[in-house]
Design an enzyme around this catalytic site. Structure first.
Site, PDB file in Angstrom:
ATOM      1  N   ASP A   1     131.085  72.405 134.277  1.00 38.84           N
ATOM      2  CA  ASP A   1     132.549  72.486 134.190  1.00 38.84           C
ATOM      3  C   ASP A   1     133.153  72.900 135.532  1.00 38.84           C
ATOM      4  O   ASP A   1     134.365  72.793 135.719  1.00 38.84           O
ATOM      5  CB  ASP A   1     132.960  73.521 133.120  1.00 38.84           C
ATOM      6  CG  ASP A   1     133.570  72.870 131.886  1.00 38.84           C
ATOM      7  OD1 ASP A   1     133.924  71.677 131.965  1.00 38.84           O
ATOM      8  OD2 ASP A   1     133.676  73.559 130.857  1.00 38.84           O
TER       9      ASP A   1
ATOM     10  N   LYS B   1     131.673  64.860 123.145  1.00 39.34           N
ATOM     11  CA  LYS B   1     130.794  65.091 124.299  1.00 39.34           C
ATOM     12  C   LYS B   1     129.348  64.768 123.931  1.00 39.34           C
ATOM     13  O   LYS B   1     128.638  64.093 124.685  1.00 39.34           O
ATOM     14  CB  LYS B   1     130.886  66.549 124.760  1.00 39.34           C
ATOM     15  CG  LYS B   1     132.140  66.851 125.550  1.00 39.34           C
ATOM     16  CD  LYS B   1     132.365  68.350 125.716  1.00 39.34           C
ATOM     17  CE  LYS B   1     133.714  68.612 126.363  1.00 39.34           C
ATOM     18  NZ  LYS B   1     134.162  70.006 126.284  1.00 39.34           N
TER      19      LYS B   1
ATOM     20  N   GLN C   1     132.263  75.845 125.555  1.00 38.04           N
ATOM     21  CA  GLN C   1     133.574  75.317 125.153  1.00 38.04           C
ATOM     22  C   GLN C   1     134.609  76.453 125.129  1.00 38.04           C
ATOM     23  O   GLN C   1     134.386  77.481 124.481  1.00 38.04           O
ATOM     24  CB  GLN C   1     133.451  74.649 123.775  1.00 38.04           C
ATOM     25  CG  GLN C   1     134.717  74.006 123.278  1.00 38.04           C
ATOM     26  CD  GLN C   1     135.151  72.804 124.125  1.00 38.04           C
ATOM     27  OE1 GLN C   1     134.331  71.987 124.529  1.00 38.04           O
ATOM     28  NE2 GLN C   1     136.427  72.709 124.401  1.00 38.04           N
TER      29      GLN C   1
END
Ligand code: NDP
Length: 297
Positions: free
Chosen positions: A121, A54, A98
């Site tokens: 997200d 990422k 994460q």
């Protein structure tokens, strides 16, 4: 019939190009550099690989990447304080924590502490609600990538029968909402679904998101249907070593389907590309600037 292969790797590259072009415009015309902050707790090797990837791709499209690595024994209060700091930082337009988090941390509490406008997200309860009610939201990256590929392949999805196999909060449910938003007739199947093969056989679009290697087989697929395989499973090869397979059995499905995403090289590469797309969308919204075309639902 031999299915058209939907090349997620190539598609992801075009998404990244679009993002990079828009980043350049934001920098040159408005002096703004979009920033993405990724928070990683602990040493989980798979999570470390994702976070590295990422960060690398964020920098490649010209955005600022901020990484916050914290020890596995960080307290919930310490993590919430970090998120509050990132929420308040105007140079950070996207925040990603994460997952999975270690068991002593309440993931829902942590995710819902992120400013929904920075929740790239799309997991914050506000974004879940906005998506469910058809309002502008941040959309979870993996289903967004699937939607982009489906729109590109089919043009309009209106009236198509879609079956999503899997009802998780990160893939199955938001995928179903997105397909409904594009006027598909949507069925969500799961482990208690009766006669799953028969349900899948009705589908013009099948999204396989079950976490079971090669479970969806060609015999279940309506001739000409599109198969989107979200699964990522590592299995043992008979000759030793391992290989990646999806949740659909590629060979038998490709023999019947009209189009199919391979594993690897299908949905996987689209997920990070859509994270970058969400970051630029968040940045544009934060600055009251027009959003780039085709990078969100
Ligand atoms: P989850 O384990 O959270 O959910 C799996 C879903 O599949 C559940 O709803 C479960 O039903 C259903 N299911 C399990 N077994 C069966 C069965 N035998 N028949 C019908 N339904 C079944 O998985 P995720 O949604 O997180 O992930 C799904 C897959 O996608 C995995 O392979 C994962 O690795 C992959 N993935 C890939 C990503 C990418 O970037 N490409 C990103 C995220 C995930 P029930 O609810 O009834 O238990």
């Amino acid at each position: 019939m031999t299915a058209t292969v939907i090349d997620g790797k190539a598609f992801a590259a075009t998404v990244r190009e679009k993002v990079a072009a828009h980043v350049t415009r934001l920098k040159e015309e408005h002096g703004i550099t979009p920033g993405l902050a990724v928070v990683l707790v602990g040493e989980d090797p798979a999570s470390q690989v994702y976070v590295r990837s990422k960060g690398k791709q964020t920098v490649e499209v010209g955005m600022q990447s901020y990484e916050f690595k914290r020890d596995i024994d960080i307290t919930e209060d310490e993590l919430l304080a970090l998120i509050a700091q990132l929420n308040a930082d105007p140079s950070v337009h996207g925040i990603l924590v994460q997952l999975p988090l270690p068991a002593h941390l309440d993931s829902d509490l942590v995710i819902n502490a992120i400013d929904p406008a920075k929740d790239v997200d799309g997991f914050h309860i506000s974004n879940v609600g906005l998506l469910g009610t058809g309002q502008k939201s941040m959309v979870p990256c993996t289903p967004l990538g699937c939607l982009m590929m489906l729109r590109d392949h089919h043009g309009s999805l209106s009236g198509l029968n879609a079956v999503v196999v899997g009802r998780s909060n990160i893939v199955g449910k938001p995928m179903a909402q997105l397909l409904l938003g594009d006027s598909c007739t949507v069925t969500i199947a799961h482990s208690r679904t009766k006669d799953l093969p028969e349900v899948v056989r009705r589908a013009d679009i099948v999204v396989a998101a079950v976490g079971r290697p090669e479970m969806v087989i060609g015999d279940w697929i309506k001739p000409g249907a599109t198969v989107i395989d979200v699964g990522i499973n590592r299995i043992e090869k008979p000759e030793g070593g391992t290989r990646l397979v999806g949740d659909a059995d590629y060979a038998s499905c490709a023999a019947v389907a009209g189009a199919i995403t391979p594993v690897p090289g299908g949905v996987g590469p689209m997920t990070i590309a859509c994270l970058l797309a969400n970051t630029i969308t968040a940045c544009c919204r934060a600055n009251n600037l027009p959003e780039p075309e085709g990078l969100t639902a």
